[in-house]
Design an enzyme around this catalytic site. Sequence first.
Site, PDB file in Angstrom:
ATOM      1  N   GLU B  81      25.968  67.237  42.615  1.00 14.08           N
ATOM      2  CA  GLU B  81      26.127  68.492  42.984  1.00 14.08           C
ATOM      3  C   GLU B  81      27.324  68.567  43.998  1.00 14.08           C
ATOM      4  O   GLU B  81      27.648  69.472  44.487  1.00 14.08           O
ATOM      5  CB  GLU B  81      24.805  68.982  43.574  1.00 14.08           C
ATOM      6  N   CYS B 112      19.182  67.835  42.952  1.00 16.64           N
ATOM      7  CA  CYS B 112      18.797  66.453  43.325  1.00 16.64           C
ATOM      8  C   CYS B 112      18.363  65.640  42.041  1.00 16.64           C
ATOM      9  O   CYS B 112      18.462  64.555  42.275  1.00 16.64           O
ATOM     10  CB  CYS B 112      18.025  66.285  44.391  1.00 16.64           C
ATOM     11  N   HIS B 236      11.540  61.282  44.466  1.00 12.33           N
ATOM     12  CA  HIS B 236      12.655  61.899  45.158  1.00 12.33           C
ATOM     13  C   HIS B 236      12.095  61.941  46.722  1.00 12.33           C
ATOM     14  O   HIS B 236      11.054  62.247  47.030  1.00 12.33           O
ATOM     15  CB  HIS B 236      12.894  63.298  44.441  1.00 12.33           C
TER      16      HIS B 236
END
Lengths: 128, 347
Positions: B81, B112, B236
């Site tokens: 990103e 993400c 994550h």
Amino acid sequence: MAIQSWRIRDRYYRLVGSRCASCGAEYFPPVYRCRECGSDKMKDKEMPKTGRIVTYTQLHEPLPGFEAQVPFYLALVELENGARVLTQVVDSPDEAVKTGAKVKATVRRAKVEGESGQIIYGYKFIVA
Amino acid sequence: MYLMQSKNRAAILGYGAYIPYYRLPTTEIARVWRGGGSGPNVEKAVASMDEDTVTMAIEAARQAVAMSGLDSLGAVFVGTESKPYAVKPTSTIVAQALGQHHTLAADLEFACKAGTEAIQVITGLVGSGMIQAGLAIGMDTAQGRPGDDLEYTAASGGAAYVIGNKGEGAIAVIDCSTSFVSDTGDFWRRAHEKYPRHLSRFTGEPAYFYHIENAVRTLFEETGHKPGDFTYAVFHQPNPRFPVEVATRLGFTMDQIKTGLLNPMIGNTYSGSSPIGLAAVLDEAKPGDKILLASFGSGAGSDAFCLDVKDGITKKRGKSPTVKSMLQRGTRIDYSTYSKFRDKLHK
Ligand SMILES: [Zn+2]
């Protein structure tokens, strides 16, 4: 033109130099005629990515385009094949930057042409 | 029926992580903005002023390709990103630096989770026989607005994976995966904006937990696997707390997640977060181990994978620097150096 800019990128990103097909001498940056034997049979060759610092200095005076980076180390590095590269040394503690120190190549931003221009990438070295 | 599995299984043939040299202790951020204390994580990894997603992706990719022993890649995908250019691919610069030209190159974006998306797509391209091997990279130089909660965790780093046909050199076979997405407005950044915005009350329950739990539970239902089957699990890591909480809810123990839990030391490397956690696990895993990998991306979605570690891991270990060695080779900086590095301060 397209081929030529490819070559420059390969030189800056991958350390592509040249090797003499007649005597095996290697050069960076690339040369068109061998300084050892005079042959013009030069082939592209990727240089080894490790070497040692031959000599170095710390620059405090900003060169145009490098204002934000001062002070930084500029070093003459001898690669494993004997070719020599003038390069920035980054990400290394002051005490590690010394003559004879082992270094390895990385790719970094070399120069940024303002907010809207191109980002120029190139090789720099890190004390291994 | 929701399980994604290629007819010919693809495998990780090489991997490389990248953590920048500079670390900002969160006590520094708290000192400047709150007058003391610390953030949820201890430190975060900060890219130097001459680093960006391109340079870090090249570093990780070179290690991954060297470990794989391959000299030709049919695809180079970068999930990020933080593209250095709004328009101009990151992936073509990486491909050039690897000497790859006959290759499908693309940048993927999904907050993400773009790194694991790259892994999914390359797995499909290899599994279908369209390409022999490809490179999937998750890499970011995440930024938070100065003083925002996000600034404590938004960090730089990631990992690269060479994925190809399984065979002798296989490090881990990508057995199957699932994806789960919904339109969730937990976090976003509009075009031309430097810093993202987020709705704190949305980031946890309806975003992170909802999507990861759905992706992982679907994987369990459709494969019959249960948490106890896995030696390791990597989630994550937006902060140190969420991955531990989601692991507990899904039935995993701290022992299964601690190896891949890097947020306390490096922060949230966005697209690089779960991929770099997987690299830390592969640094230690043994043939026969099973690994669960689950990403999360705001906006929102999660990819969950089941990986089987193979013999190739023992032969290839030591061919690229470990995540541990990168954690050790760092130096702390103060908030003003960080401001200079990350373009928050100009001469
Ligand atoms: Zn010669």
